[in-house]
Design a protein around this motif. Sequence first.
Motif, PDB file in Angstrom:
ATOM      1  N   ARG A  56       0.850  -1.194   0.000  1.00  0.00           N
ATOM      2  CA  ARG A  56       0.000   0.000   0.000  1.00  0.00           C
ATOM      3  C   ARG A  56       0.886   1.244   0.000  1.00  0.00           C
ATOM      4  O   ARG A  56       1.872   1.318   0.746  1.00  0.00           O
ATOM      5  N   LEU A  57       0.515   2.219  -0.847  1.00  0.00           N
ATOM      6  CA  LEU A  57       1.166   3.521  -0.898  1.00  0.00           C
ATOM      7  C   LEU A  57       0.185   4.589  -0.442  1.00  0.00           C
ATOM      8  O   LEU A  57      -0.969   4.593  -0.899  1.00  0.00           O
ATOM      9  N   ILE A 107       2.851  -5.354   9.559  1.00  0.00           N
ATOM     10  CA  ILE A 107       3.027  -4.393   8.466  1.00  0.00           C
ATOM     11  C   ILE A 107       4.376  -3.729   8.672  1.00  0.00           C
ATOM     12  O   ILE A 107       4.671  -3.184   9.750  1.00  0.00           O
ATOM     13  N   ILE A 108       5.203  -3.761   7.636  1.00  0.00           N
ATOM     14  CA  ILE A 108       6.471  -3.024   7.650  1.00  0.00           C
ATOM     15  C   ILE A 108       6.266  -1.768   6.816  1.00  0.00           C
ATOM     16  O   ILE A 108       5.835  -1.863   5.652  1.00  0.00           O
ATOM     17  N   TRP A 109       6.546  -0.631   7.423  1.00  0.00           N
ATOM     18  CA  TRP A 109       6.281   0.640   6.763  1.00  0.00           C
ATOM     19  C   TRP A 109       7.559   1.472   6.683  1.00  0.00           C
ATOM     20  O   TRP A 109       8.493   1.290   7.474  1.00  0.00           O
ATOM     21  N   CYS A 149       5.096   3.902   2.447  1.00  0.00           N
ATOM     22  CA  CYS A 149       5.080   2.601   1.791  1.00  0.00           C
ATOM     23  C   CYS A 149       4.841   1.537   2.853  1.00  0.00           C
ATOM     24  O   CYS A 149       5.537   1.509   3.875  1.00  0.00           O
ATOM     25  N   GLU A 150       3.873   0.658   2.628  1.00  0.00           N
ATOM     26  CA  GLU A 150       3.544  -0.394   3.581  1.00  0.00           C
ATOM     27  C   GLU A 150       3.526  -1.732   2.873  1.00  0.00           C
ATOM     28  O   GLU A 150       2.974  -1.859   1.760  1.00  0.00           O
ATOM     29  N   THR A 163       7.876  -1.372  12.243  1.00  0.00           N
ATOM     30  CA  THR A 163       6.977  -2.519  12.130  1.00  0.00           C
ATOM     31  C   THR A 163       5.822  -2.344  13.099  1.00  0.00           C
ATOM     32  O   THR A 163       6.027  -1.921  14.240  1.00  0.00           O
ATOM     33  N   ARG A 164       4.609  -2.651  12.653  1.00  0.00           N
ATOM     34  CA  ARG A 164       3.479  -2.712  13.565  1.00  0.00           C
ATOM     35  C   ARG A 164       2.717  -4.006  13.311  1.00  0.00           C
ATOM     36  O   ARG A 164       2.683  -4.512  12.181  1.00  0.00           O
ATOM     37  N   TYR A 165       2.135  -4.515  14.378  1.00  0.00           N
ATOM     38  CA  TYR A 165       1.483  -5.816  14.308  1.00  0.00           C
ATOM     39  C   TYR A 165      -0.027  -5.635  14.224  1.00  0.00           C
ATOM     40  O   TYR A 165      -0.598  -4.726  14.815  1.00  0.00           O
ATOM     41  N   THR A 166      -0.635  -6.514  13.481  1.00  0.00           N
ATOM     42  CA  THR A 166      -2.092  -6.523  13.294  1.00  0.00           C
ATOM     43  C   THR A 166      -2.610  -7.911  13.670  1.00  0.00           C
ATOM     44  O   THR A 166      -1.826  -8.874  13.788  1.00  0.00           O
TER      45      THR A 166
END
Length: 925
Positions: free
Chosen positions: A832-833, A886-888, A841-842, A878-881
Motif C-alpha cells: 500500500r502507498l 506491516i512493515i512501513w 510505503c507499507e 513494524t506494527r502488528y495486526t
Amino acid sequence: MVEQPDRVRPVSKRSLVAKSPLGKSPRSVAGQVFVLQVAVVVLLVLGAILALVLESRRASDTEARNRSVAVAQTFAHSPGLLDTLKSPSPTTTLQPLTEAARQEAGVDFIVVMDTHGTRYTHPLPDRIGQQFVGTIGPSLAGQVYTESVHGPLGHEVQAVVPVKAPDGSVVALVSAGLKVKNVTSAGNRQLPVILVTGAAALAVATTGTALIARRLKRQTRGLGPTEMTRMYEHHNAVLHAVREGVVIVGQDGRLLLANDEAKELLDLPADPEGRHLAELPDLDPDTVELLLSGRTATDEVHRAGGRLLVVNQRPTDRHGGAMGTVATIRDSTELLALAGKAEVAGNRLALLYEAGTGIGTSLDVVRTAEELAQIAVPGFADFVTVDLSDPVLHGDEPTGTGLNLRRVAVNGIREDHPFYPRGRLIDFVPSTPQAQGFGNGRSQVVPDLSVAHGWLAQDPEWTRRIVDYGVHSLITIPVTARGIILGVAAFWRSQKPEPFDDGDRSVGEELVARAAVSIDNARRYTREHAMAVTLQRSLLPRALPEQSALDVAHRYLPAQSGVSGDWFDVIPLPGSRVALVVGDVVGHGLHAAATMGRLRTAVHNFSALDLPPDELLGHLDELVNRIDQEESDTGSGTGVTGATCLYAIYDPVSRLCTIATAGHPAPALVSPDGSVVFPELPIGPPLGAGGMPFETAQVHLEEGTQIVLYTDGLIEERTRDFDVGMELLRDALSHSGRQPEENCRAVLEALLPDRPQDDVALLIAETRVLGSDRVAEREVPSDPAAVADVRAWITATLDAWDLTDLTFATELVLSELVTNAIRYGSAPVRVRLLRDRSLICEVADGSSTSPHLKYAATTDEGGRGLFLVAQLTEHWGTRYTPQGKIIWAEQPLPASARNPAGTEDGLAAARPEASPRPADRVASW
C-alpha cells in the motif's frame, strides 16, 4: 531625691586637706608626684639611649656586611681575573692584588679560592692553599652569601661571591670581610656622643617637669590630685547626674551656676552664668521674682512656657547670711500627660491585637497588603499606601537596585484622596523617604511634608496636591521579612493636627512587621504555586505535532487551588494515523503533576511500539502498579492514589476510531449536522486497580466528525450532578458548522465556574479522510518474480501522483520489503502507498516475525536489505495486526510536490472545501 538645699554648705580647703587619704599633706603628695614624673622622664631618656645604641650597632653591622659584599663583588668582576685563574700559579699574581685592594677598601681580608674552597690568597701567607672557613654552597649555586664565622683572623663578618665564566658557570669564589671587633669599635666610637645627648635631654626634661609641677601646685592652691578629683566628682554628681535643675544665684542677683537640666527647663541661653536674672530673656517673671527674693520656697509651682515647674529654694548660708540662694527645679508636666499617654497606649495595644487577627487571613500578597491598609485606618493614620516590588507579586524576591515599586493598596478616611492609584508602577527618586527606606531598611519620619524637599522632588505637581489636600505628616516603613526588603508602607496624617513622632514610628514598625511576615508567606506560597504550575505545564505538550488526519483544538485550565494531574496528547502514528490521549491523576500538588508526567511519558513510549489501545492501557496499568509497589516499599506512602486514561486511534483511510478507556468518561462525538452522541464503550477499571483486562471499541466516523475528549473537572461540579454536566456539554456542542476552536470556547463558557476547583483538559479533534486518490494498494503473489510487477506498478502510481523524483528510492525500498515478505513471511502479501505529508510505503504479510536491522559481514550473502531501507527513508518500522504485521517506511515529499503555502500536500488538499487551519486553532493555555 536630691538633698534639701539647707544641708548644702561651702566646702573649705582646710576640710578637704584634713580628709586627704592616708593622712598625707598636699605638700608630701605633690613631692611624690614630682618624683614620679622625674622617674618617668629618666626611664624615657634611658630607653631612647638604649635604642640609639642598638640602632648604631645594627647600622655598623649592616654597613660591614654591605661593604664586604661590595668589595667581594668588585674583585670578582675585575678584568683579567678569569685569565689569571687559568694561569699555572694564580697565587703569584693575585696575592699582591688582593692585599692592595684590601687596604684600599678598608676590609680585613680578601680571599680568592677555587670551587673546592682552596685558597689562592689570604692576608696570612701560611694560610694559602688551605681550605676556606665558611659556607660556599650557596655561592657555588650562583648566589651572594654573607655570614659570621670564626676564621683565621678571629670572629669575622664575611661575604662569598661567585666568579662566573662567560657561559654562566661558577669557576671560582671571592670572599671579603671584616673582623667583628673592628665593627664593634666603630659603633663604640658613637657611644659618647649618644650618652652626652641623652644626659642633656634628661636635664632639660627634669627642669621642665619641675617648672610645670611648681606652676600646677600654685594654681591648685596646694591641693593634690586626690582632692581635685573628689571636688570634680562632687560637682559633676550634683549638677549632671540628677534629673533636676540646680540654680545658684549670688547676692547681687547674678546667676552663678545652672546645670543642663535647669537650662532646658527654664529655656536659658547657652552661657547664662554671670548675667543678671532680669537680663535673661524668656524667663517667667514670677520665677525671676522668686529667685531674686532670697526667701525659702518649698514645692512652689510656676509656669515656664508649656511646662509646669516645681521649685524649692534655700539660702546658701544656713545662718541667714547674704551669700545667695540655691534652687532646685523639677518638671511635673508629665504627671498631667500620664493619663493621656495611658489611653494612647491602650489604643495602640488594641490596634496591634486587631492587626494580629486581621492581617494574613489569605495567602494572597495583594490581599494581605490591603488588610494592612484597612487595619491602620483610622486608628493609626488617616491614609495608608503600600508599595511592593514587582517580583514580590509573582512570588520572587526583589532583584536589582531599582526603586520601581508597584502600588498594591490604598486606603483612607475618604475616597477622593490625591495619592497615586492602585496598580501604578512608581519610580521613586532617591531623595524620597520611600526610596531611602527601601534602600537602607530603616523607617523615615517626616513631621512636615510642606518643607520636606526630598519628598517634594518626587513629583512637584502631585506632591503639592497632597499638601493642599491637608496631608501634613508621613511615616515610611520598609516591609522587611527574613532580612529581605519587599516594599514600603507609608502612613499619612491629615485630620490629626499633631505630626508623627518616634512613638508612632514604633507602632507603625510593629504593624508592618506583622504584615511583612504574612506578605512573605503569601509571596513564598505564590512562588511555590507558580513553580508547581510551571512544572505541570512543562510536562504537558507545548505545541501539537504536525499531522493531517485531525484538525485539533485544545484547552488546559489549572485549578485555582493548586496544580493537578490532568493531561492530554496528540501522537502521530505510522500510516497517517493519529492517537488521542486524555488522562487524569487523582489529587493535587507536585506529586500529582510528577505522576502525570511519568504516565504521559510512558504513553509516548508505548505508542512508539504501535500497540493497540487495550494493550497500551494494560502496560500502563502494570506501570502504575509498579510505581505503587516501589513507593510502598520505600515507605513514602505517596503512590498513585488513582488515575484514569482514554486512548483512541483514528485512521483517516478506513475512518475507524479505535477506543479503549481505563475508568475515564466516554468521549462525545459531534457529527457535521451538529448532533451529539456519547458512544457506549466497554469501561475498564482505573489504572492501578488491576484484575480486569481492557477492551476496545471501534467507531466508524463520518468525515468532519468532531471527537471531544475531556477530564471530569469539566463535567463534575459541587453545585450540579454528573448527568446535568453531561447534558450541558451536549447542549454546548449541538451546533453545526462550528470549528473545533469555536466549540472549545463555547464548552468552557457553558460549563466552567469562575473559580474551578479541579483542573480541566479539553481536546476537540475534527476528522479528515485520506481520499482514494491518495491511496494505492494491491496484493502480491508469493512468487519472487512478482517483484518486477510491483516495480512497474510503483512507477505508474508515482507518475500519476507527480512524484517521479521518488521512483528510484521507492522501487528499491519496496523491492526489498516485498522480497523479504515473500521469502520469510506468509501469505497474503499486500502493498500500500499513501500520499500524505510524506510518501508512506507499507508491506503487509501474515507472519508475526519481526525483522531487525543489522550490519552484514563482507562474506554474508544477505542482511543488507533493511540497511538500505533505513538509508533511503526518513522513518521505518513494524506494527502488528491481528492478521500479521506491516512493515512501513516514510519518505519526505520533494519540494515540487508541496502546496504554495509551504506545507506538505496532504489531507487539506484532499478536501478543497476545508479552509486552512488558522494560526490560533491550537489553543493557548
